[in-house]
Write an enzyme that holds these catalytic residues in place. Sequence first.
Site, PDB file in Angstrom:
ATOM      1  N   ASN A  97       0.813  -1.217   0.000  1.00  8.07           N
ATOM      2  CA  ASN A  97       0.000   0.000   0.000  1.00  8.07           C
ATOM      3  C   ASN A  97       0.849   1.271   0.000  1.00  8.07           C
ATOM      4  OD1 ASN A  97      -1.989  -1.865   0.152  1.00  8.07           O
ATOM      5  ND2 ASN A  97      -2.682  -1.357   2.220  1.00  8.07           N
TER       6      ASN A  97
ATOM      7  N   HIS B 186     -18.448  34.523 -31.103  1.00 12.36           N
ATOM      8  CA  HIS B 186     -19.527  33.673 -31.657  1.00 12.36           C
ATOM      9  C   HIS B 186     -19.153  33.135 -33.036  1.00 12.36           C
ATOM     10  CE1 HIS B 186     -22.096  35.679 -28.597  1.00 12.36           C
ATOM     11  NE2 HIS B 186     -21.412  36.743 -28.964  1.00 12.36           N
TER      12      HIS B 186
ATOM     13  N   SER C 104      -6.664  11.349 -48.577  1.00 16.01           N
ATOM     14  CA  SER C 104      -7.835  10.479 -48.533  1.00 16.01           C
ATOM     15  C   SER C 104      -7.599   9.298 -49.462  1.00 16.01           C
ATOM     16  CB  SER C 104      -9.064  11.274 -48.981  1.00 16.01           C
ATOM     17  OG  SER C 104     -10.044  10.396 -49.508  1.00 16.01           O
TER      18      SER C 104
ATOM     19  N   LYS D 138      -7.758  15.615 -51.463  1.00 12.09           N
ATOM     20  CA  LYS D 138      -7.827  15.881 -50.026  1.00 12.09           C
ATOM     21  C   LYS D 138      -6.465  15.974 -49.341  1.00 12.09           C
ATOM     22  CE  LYS D 138     -10.945  16.098 -47.577  1.00 12.09           C
ATOM     23  NZ  LYS D 138     -11.899  15.099 -47.091  1.00 12.09           N
TER      24      LYS D 138
ATOM     25  N   GLU E 218      -7.006  17.178 -35.745  1.00 13.71           N
ATOM     26  CA  GLU E 218      -8.237  16.425 -35.455  1.00 13.71           C
ATOM     27  C   GLU E 218      -8.013  15.376 -34.376  1.00 13.71           C
ATOM     28  OE1 GLU E 218     -10.696  15.682 -39.356  1.00 13.71           O
ATOM     29  OE2 GLU E 218      -8.564  15.568 -39.792  1.00 13.71           O
TER      30      GLU E 218
HETATM   31  N1  ARG Z   1      -1.509  -3.541  -7.233  1.00 14.14           N
HETATM   32  C1  ARG Z   1      -1.975  -2.840  -6.085  1.00 14.14           C
HETATM   33  C2  ARG Z   1      -2.434  -1.430  -6.474  1.00 14.14           C
HETATM   34  O1  ARG Z   1      -2.033  -0.951  -7.464  1.00 14.14           O
HETATM   35  C3  ARG Z   1      -0.894  -2.705  -5.057  1.00 14.14           C
HETATM   36  C4  ARG Z   1      -1.396  -2.604  -3.691  1.00 14.14           C
HETATM   37  C5  ARG Z   1      -2.018  -3.871  -3.292  1.00 14.14           C
HETATM   38  N2  ARG Z   1      -2.415  -3.812  -1.931  1.00 14.14           N
HETATM   39  C6  ARG Z   1      -3.249  -4.753  -1.428  1.00 14.14           C
HETATM   40  N3  ARG Z   1      -3.547  -4.600  -0.196  1.00 14.14           N
HETATM   41  N4  ARG Z   1      -3.755  -5.701  -2.156  1.00 14.14           N
HETATM   42  O2  ARG Z   1      -3.196  -0.800  -5.794  1.00 14.14           O
END
Ligand code: ARG
Length: 475
Positions: A124, A170, A291, A297, A304
């Site tokens: 995390n 406009h 084109s 063209k 675009e």
């Molecule tokens: N692949 C996960 C993400 O991008 C990484 C973190 C995963 N954490 C967990 N508790 N499963 O968020």
Amino acid sequence: MSRMPLIKPEILFMSQKPWDGRFSENTDEMVEKFTSSIDVDKALFASDIEGSLAHLKMMAHESIITEEEATKLEKGLEVVKGRIEKGEFEYSDALEDIHMHIESALGDVAGSVAKKLHTGRSRNDQVALDVRIYLKKQTLEVMDSLIALQKVLVETAHKHMGVVMPGYTHLQRAQPVLFSHHLMAYYEMFKRDYERFSDSLKRTDVMPLGSAALAGTTFPLNRELTREILGFSKISDNSMDSVSDRDFIMEFISHATICMIHFSRLSEEFVLWSSSEFGFITISDAFTTGSSIMPQKKNPDVAELVRGKSGRVVGNLMAIITLMKSLPLAYNRDMQEDKEPLFDTVNTLKASIDIYTRMIPHVKIHGSVMRTAAEKGFLNATDLADYLVVRGMPFREAHSVSGKAVAFALENGKELHELSLDEIKQFSDLVSEDIFDFLSIESMISRRITHGGTGYDSVKSAVEKAALLLGITLG
Ligand code: ARG
């Protein structure tokens, strides 16, 4: 003072999946595929390894692992990095994401000591760090390319200083403006984009590692040292926020969206201007395509496509803000979905900036066509009113007088400046011979010298000021 290493490798357990200690059944095949993010997040490999190297150095410094272990792991990570760079790396959904892939490959290279890498760390805070490392670099690159684009705009504005075109409101011809003034409007937009990116960079430049899963860690991590090694400006202040904050991604994508909207507007002008109806510019062959059926063209595809690609980025913004809405603290797996919109935004934005920077110098400006257009459509009607105001008539009255003169000219198939003095005089006897010079394009533009106006002097000083800021010398 050096302490004893806090963990011995044999205490750690790593089987095929680093988290499968409490699981007795194998993951369902479809679930493995569904939850895997490796196809997307493998782009983070360099950031992931950079983060791990810093984490190792810090742990060795704090004697959480030994110097020898750290060195072995550092070398191992370099080997893994080399394999990924050379394309000799095998990916598998079973290992979910880039973090687990690298950790597992490190085990193959360095042996059981690899099990120590993840000490005091969670995926995390690891993923939060990786994305921040990646986005810091990307933001700086975007800022650099925005500077290159601004330079091209300013140089082009300088080069075509005398060119007059109709200014529109406009999409109706309104008042004559300098083409350079029009271009410098885009310079202002991209300058603001630069400022926005430079501002959100401050919030991306925060080091989250050490927050672990959500609550911090029991290991004596030296977060300041990790920050220093990685070159971040500060460490994050709340572990729960650190692992669940994606504001910096939302900000980046929202700034990118605004920037892409600017490109979309510029593209729309390029498409219009390069049409036979306008004929204001010709985009060089190298930046257009033909084109397959109509031989005549020559299409403004780059403009675009950039206009079209702005839609992707708007979509990415919707995706990320909707993704974050209603997520409880702290990390939720939903967040894994943040990378696709982010990476796509970065790639689309960079490609759009770069292609425009390359294309603009290859655009031919048809000054005489622009000027002819500026001479038709009563673009001097406001100036006729202004003329009367200078001679004592209240503006609202002058506006109506000028409007009547326009109606008369229209009926007679003429422009205001093509009327005779007597014809204009029937609407007000404040008018005298000098009206014709007053209504000429040159004098109309020259008079608009308020700061930010289209007057030659105002635009010249805007261009010079921009050149000074960008550090370029104008030829
Ligand atoms: N692949 C996960 C993400 O991008 C990484 C973190 C995963 N954490 C967990 N508790 N499963 O968020």
